[in-house]
Design an enzyme around this catalytic site. Sequence first.
Site, PDB file in Angstrom:
ATOM      1  CB  SER A 131      -0.854  -0.001   1.275  1.00 57.20           C
ATOM      2  OG  SER A 131      -1.513   1.234   1.454  1.00 57.20           O
ATOM      3  CE1 TYR A 176      -4.323  -2.047   5.177  1.00 58.28           C
ATOM      4  CE2 TYR A 176      -3.520   0.145   4.606  1.00 58.28           C
ATOM      5  CZ  TYR A 176      -3.992  -1.095   4.221  1.00 58.28           C
ATOM      6  OH  TYR A 176      -4.135  -1.391   2.879  1.00 58.28           O
TER       7      TYR A 176
HETATM    8  N1  LIG Z   1      -8.567  -0.727  -1.636  1.00 56.33           N
HETATM    9  C1  LIG Z   1      -7.581   0.079  -1.293  1.00 56.33           C
HETATM   10  O1  LIG Z   1      -7.740   1.310  -1.198  1.00 56.33           O
HETATM   11  C2  LIG Z   1      -6.204  -0.483  -1.050  1.00 56.33           C
HETATM   12  C3  LIG Z   1      -5.117   0.398  -1.106  1.00 56.33           C
HETATM   13  C4  LIG Z   1      -3.847  -0.090  -0.863  1.00 56.33           C
HETATM   14  C5  LIG Z   1      -3.652  -1.425  -0.597  1.00 56.33           C
HETATM   15  N2  LIG Z   1      -4.714  -2.264  -0.554  1.00 56.33           N
HETATM   16  C6  LIG Z   1      -4.446  -3.680  -0.250  1.00 56.33           C
HETATM   17  O2  LIG Z   1      -4.884  -4.471  -1.337  1.00 56.33           O
HETATM   18  C7  LIG Z   1      -5.241  -5.758  -0.846  1.00 56.33           C
HETATM   19  C8  LIG Z   1      -6.624  -6.126  -1.372  1.00 56.33           C
HETATM   20  O3  LIG Z   1      -7.534  -5.160  -0.899  1.00 56.33           O
HETATM   21  P1  LIG Z   1      -8.964  -4.881  -1.564  1.00 56.33           P
HETATM   22  O4  LIG Z   1      -9.149  -3.422  -1.537  1.00 56.33           O
HETATM   23  O5  LIG Z   1      -9.099  -5.627  -2.818  1.00 56.33           O
HETATM   24  O6  LIG Z   1      -9.878  -5.501  -0.409  1.00 56.33           O
HETATM   25  P2  LIG Z   1     -11.249  -6.313  -0.455  1.00 56.33           P
HETATM   26  O7  LIG Z   1     -12.041  -5.978  -1.656  1.00 56.33           O
HETATM   27  O8  LIG Z   1     -11.820  -6.136   0.899  1.00 56.33           O
HETATM   28  O9  LIG Z   1     -10.735  -7.832  -0.622  1.00 56.33           O
HETATM   29  C9  LIG Z   1      -9.954  -8.420   0.381  1.00 56.33           C
HETATM   30  C10 LIG Z   1      -9.694  -9.861   0.008  1.00 56.33           C
HETATM   31  O10 LIG Z   1      -8.870 -10.453   1.023  1.00 56.33           O
HETATM   32  C11 LIG Z   1      -9.531 -11.603   1.546  1.00 56.33           C
HETATM   33  N3  LIG Z   1      -9.158 -11.754   2.955  1.00 56.33           N
HETATM   34  C12 LIG Z   1      -9.320 -10.860   3.954  1.00 56.33           C
HETATM   35  N4  LIG Z   1      -8.871 -11.370   5.102  1.00 56.33           N
HETATM   36  C13 LIG Z   1      -8.410 -12.613   4.825  1.00 56.33           C
HETATM   37  C14 LIG Z   1      -7.841 -13.645   5.609  1.00 56.33           C
HETATM   38  N5  LIG Z   1      -7.642 -13.516   6.933  1.00 56.33           N
HETATM   39  N6  LIG Z   1      -7.485 -14.795   5.005  1.00 56.33           N
HETATM   40  C15 LIG Z   1      -7.692 -14.956   3.670  1.00 56.33           C
HETATM   41  N7  LIG Z   1      -8.222 -14.020   2.883  1.00 56.33           N
HETATM   42  C16 LIG Z   1      -8.593 -12.862   3.455  1.00 56.33           C
HETATM   43  C17 LIG Z   1     -11.023 -11.323   1.319  1.00 56.33           C
HETATM   44  O11 LIG Z   1     -11.811 -12.504   1.281  1.00 56.33           O
HETATM   45  P3  LIG Z   1     -12.551 -13.084   2.600  1.00 56.33           P
HETATM   46  O12 LIG Z   1     -13.104 -11.917   3.351  1.00 56.33           O
HETATM   47  O13 LIG Z   1     -13.564 -14.044   2.069  1.00 56.33           O
HETATM   48  O14 LIG Z   1     -11.465 -13.795   3.361  1.00 56.33           O
HETATM   49  C18 LIG Z   1     -10.966 -10.686  -0.062  1.00 56.33           C
HETATM   50  O15 LIG Z   1     -10.828 -11.683  -1.057  1.00 56.33           O
HETATM   51  C19 LIG Z   1      -5.152  -5.695   0.677  1.00 56.33           C
HETATM   52  O16 LIG Z   1      -3.917  -6.241   1.100  1.00 56.33           O
HETATM   53  C20 LIG Z   1      -5.189  -4.202   0.956  1.00 56.33           C
HETATM   54  O17 LIG Z   1      -4.544  -3.870   2.164  1.00 56.33           O
HETATM   55  C21 LIG Z   1      -5.997  -1.839  -0.779  1.00 56.33           C
END
Ligand SMILES: NC(=O)c1ccc[n+]([C@@H]2O[C@H](COP(=O)([O-])OP(=O)(O)OC[C@H]3O[C@@H](n4cnc5c(N)ncnc54)[C@H](OP(=O)(O)O)[C@@H]3O)[C@@H](O)[C@H]2O)c1
Length: 272
Positions: free
Chosen positions: A157, A170
């Site tokens: 991130s 975070y």
């Molecule tokens: N969106 C943003 O603004 C942003 C910015 C920077 C970085 N990121 C990073 O990008 C990554 C993906 O984020 P996203 O925005 O796509 O989030 P999201 O739409 O909430 O998706 C999160 C994914 O992670 C899975 N997950 C969560 N906890 C888990 C666990 N304990 N074990 C296995 N799977 C788990 C969820 O599935 P289940 O809930 O079914 O487990 C889901 O598939 C994350 O690492 C996040 O920190 C996001």
Amino acid sequence: MTRRVLAGRHAVVTGGSRGIGLAIANALVDSGANVTLMARDAARLDTAIASLRLRHAAADGSQAQSFAAAVVDVADESSVNAAFAATRAANGPIDILINNAGVAESAPFTKTSADQFQRLLDINLRGVWLCTQAFATELPPSLRADDAWRHVVNVASTAALKGYAYVAAYCAAKHGVLGLTRALAHEWARRRVAVNAVCPGYTDTDIVAAAVANITAKTGRDAATARAELARSNPQAQLVTPEQVANAVLWLVSPGAESINGQAISVSGGEI
Ligand SMILES: NC(=O)c1ccc[n+]([C@@H]2O[C@H](COP(=O)([O-])OP(=O)(O)OC[C@H]3O[C@@H](n4cnc5c(N)ncnc54)[C@H](OP(=O)(O)O)[C@@H]3O)[C@@H](O)[C@H]2O)c1
């Protein structure tokens, strides 16, 4: 990008059931890879796998590609080890690991409990550690010069590169992910494994939807204003799309990118 450059390669995407992980999975499918998705919710995984199959069939269903899912909690060591063992049995050795699973929670530092801090570290940092350990079990002790390159990409991130208020836990976890990325890039540099991180800014997924709901509940601002506030941190004044993050990941794991190692690629419209 040349199509099908990853034909015959097996990629695992943690957190692949939605958001950035599913966009990465789509890009890998389009490039010919065999893909395994991992997450906790089995029903969402099934839906995601069905969407990958449809995408493959619509593009060029004649080329054999396999898609599988494994239920895992990345924070739980025995769950991770079982999922990786099942994945290898179903889809063969793993060439590409995308450590994408993660959660974001916000609170002022003095209102962040030790339990909340631990939960964010467990999923966002320990999860990357455990999955990479499970990936490493099949790395051969010595390699021939013509062995194919493997890749690990950690979805960190911009919170791995700078601080933001109200997300200290975070930020701490994501900074840890980057430290792990840089250390492993050195440790595995001669083992034909490239290890990199992508660092998205605010990206339009469920995480941002939750942040918008949180801002709306706490400040009374409407959702459009809250979204615009988040987008303002990006010099391009927009949320990053999951597909833009996926494009960066695909580049990192494609043939020819092997010399990119230990890097943190910011995907944030120039925020950092
Ligand atoms: N969106 C943003 O603004 C942003 C910015 C920077 C970085 N990121 C990073 O990008 C990554 C993906 O984020 P996203 O925005 O796509 O989030 P999201 O739409 O909430 O998706 C999160 C994914 O992670 C899975 N997950 C969560 N906890 C888990 C666990 N304990 N074990 C296995 N799977 C788990 C969820 O599935 P289940 O809930 O079914 O487990 C889901 O598939 C994350 O690492 C996040 O920190 C996001």
